[in-house]
Design an enzyme around this catalytic site. Structure first.
Site, short mmCIF file in Angstrom:
data_model
loop_
_atom_site.label_atom_id
_atom_site.label_comp_id
_atom_site.label_asym_id
_atom_site.label_seq_id
_atom_site.Cartn_x
_atom_site.Cartn_y
_atom_site.Cartn_z
CE LYS A 189 31.95 34.47 37.54
NZ LYS A 189 32.24 34.42 39.00
CD GLU A 264 37.52 49.28 36.76
OE1 GLU A 264 38.77 49.45 36.82
OE2 GLU A 264 36.85 48.89 37.71
CB CYS A 298 40.51 49.10 40.47
SG CYS A 298 38.94 49.97 40.31
CD GLU A 396 44.95 46.31 41.20
OE1 GLU A 396 44.10 47.21 41.25
OE2 GLU A 396 44.86 45.34 40.44
#
Length: 502
Positions: A189, A264, A298, A396
């Site tokens: 997906k 991750e 990331c 983040e």
């Protein structure tokens, strides 16, 4: 002033229409719903997707289960699977421009960067193909004359692979070829924002000779499609890349059936620079680390932890170089920073910057969205006098925003670097290798670069500590992650009975 390259109209462009791939056939969704994707730079519809439902997800899982339990893929030799993966790599290379164009217009990333990512993906597919031939178990003939032990590595089964929007083709290539090399089957997906290149990959894999049902690709939302992919009893493992918040939900879902999980997740990655560093090289790496992929990465080097004695000079030089960064049309090969993925995400980035300046941080460069006539863009931004407790230094941001903090000693720098929840990557800059090694040993992160930043090779494992995730991708053990071990304990000769007549 940051160099601005205004988006040009997509003249005579026709949106691509995609179906979903289930059991070797391209088909519409169960409810025939269509999702439109607009280019974040051009405000033009570029793709139409058939949107999957829970029923479609269950069909895809059933196809992958049948292909694993009864199909040829897990039963092929490593060499046979490897040859098919090598053919897939060649086909990816032959369609590189098409794949790069799709990633560029759907994600807003610069076309030059997208081309580099596709080239990197080709290398990964070839590396995974080689590992597939080398996958092996162990034997133990030291257990006594009457015992021989053999440890097998068997494919774990059906893998649910869920990928994000920021590196559409590269991240699926960090997962799928290793799962296939191990003999697994998969349901993939991609993000509903950037599914085009992954669906083209489905075409490539079919042409390369991957049997029906081995790879199934569906497009849909997390609640509708991601949920059954992470809870269904016929799925043996989940491999997810995305935000830490969704990663926690994925892990909770998978726990219902005790699936293996590889995650991750997010990062808030520091670059620590000492006064003896090569500052010219560091300044370039700092700007690259902060603005690469518009900071929607990331691994972004979004925190600079700078020795107090050089902080003022470093901030001034980074701000000066930031003025030369080219922002704008992703289709222009000169562009270095493209569009932000959605208007909502741009607003989130802007809010972080305004919160920081409202709490005492100072703008050294940028600091606001850019109006280029269409799409959504953020100016490369440098914030100085950032404190470790500020949200912009701890969370983040996922945008082209660089926060500069200061330190006075090695211990102080390590404490600041480790003071947040993430631990994906870090960098250290010093001509003294003792200093680099002390930082490398002290910072809790999965990768620590020394006198460079965001270098990579598919031979090196990638993953994070703490809330940056679980497990590792890439490296020679990556194929093993998609396997189970089975012990065969063989007895040789007559066996002593437990119950002996007296």
């Amino acid at each position: 002033m940051t160099v601005l390259l205004r988006p040009q109209a997509l003249v005579d462009f026709k949106p691509r229409a995609f179906q979903m791939l289930i059991d070797g056939r391209w088909m519409n969704g169960a409810e025939s719903m269509i999702t439109e994707r607009k280019s974040p730079a051009h405000d033009t519809v570029v793709s139409h997707y058939h949107t999957a439902t829970k029923a479609d997800a269950e069909r895809a899982i059933a196809a992958a289960r049948n292909a694993f339990d009864k199909g040829p893929w897990p039963r092929m030799s490593g060499a046979e699977r490897s040859n098919i993966l090598l053919k897939a790599a060649d086909l990816i290379a032959s369609r590189a421009e098409d794949l790069a164009f799709l990633d560029c217009i759907e994600s807003g990333k610069p076309i030059s960067q997208a081309r580099g990512e596709i080239a990197g993906a080709v290398d990964i597919w070839r590396y995974a193909a080689a590992l597939g031939r080398d996958l092996h178990g162990e034997s133990y003939n030291t257990l006594g004359e009457g015992t021989l032990g053999v440890v097998l590595r068997e494919p774990i089964g059906v893998i649910s692979i869920i990928t994000p929007w920021n590196f559409p083709f590269l991240i699926v290539s960090q997962k799928l070829p290793f799962a296939l090399a191990a003999g697994c089957t998969a349901v993939v997906k991609p993000s509903e924002l950037t599914s085009g290149s992954t669906l083209v990959l489905g075409e490539i894999l079919m042409e390369a000779g991957v049997p029906s049902g081995v790879v199934n690709i569906i497009v849909g939302t997390g609640p509708e499609v991601g949920a059954p992919m992470t809870t269904h009893g016929d799925v043996d493992m989940v491999s997810f890349t995305g935000s830490t918040a969704v990663g926690k939900l994925t892990m909770a879902n998978a726990a219902q059936t005790l699936k293996k999980v590889s995650l991750e997740l997010g990062g808030k990655n520091p670059q620590i620079v000492f006064p003896d560093a090569n500052l010219e090289e560091f300044i370039d790496a700092a700007v690259f680390g902060a603005y690469f992929n518009a900071g929607e990465c990331c691994n972004a080097g979004s925190r600079l932890i700078v020795h107090r004695s050089i902080a003022e000079d470093v901030v001034a030089r980074i701000a000066e170089l930031s003025k030369r960064v080219k922002v704008g049309d992703p289709l222009d090969p000169q562009t270095q920073v493209g569009a932000i993925i959605t208007p909502e995400h741009l607003a989130k980035i802007d809010a972080y910057v305004r919160s920081a300046t409202g709490n005492g941080a100072e703008l050294a460069h940028g600091g606001a969205p850019l109006d280029l006539g269409s799409g959504q863009f953020m100016a490369p931004t440098v914030l100085s006098k950032v404190r470790p407790d500020m949200a912009v230094a701890r969370e983040e941001v996922f945008g082209p925003v660089l926060s500069v903090l200061t330190f006075d000693s090695i211990e102080n720098a390590i404490d600041i670097a480790n003071s947040i929840d993430y631990g994906l990557s870090a960098g250290v800059w010093s001509r003294d290798m003792d200093t680099c090694l002390r930082i490398g040993r002290g910072v809790r992160a999965g990768t620590v670069w020394m006198n460079t930043f965001m270098d990579g090779a598919c031979e090196l494992p990638f993953g994070g500590y703490r809330q940056s995730g679980l497990g590792r991708e890439l490296g020679r053990h990556s194929v093993e992650d998609y396997t189970e071990t089975k012990t065969l304990n063989m007895h040789i000769g007559p066996r002593t009975a437990w119950w002996m007549p007296r």
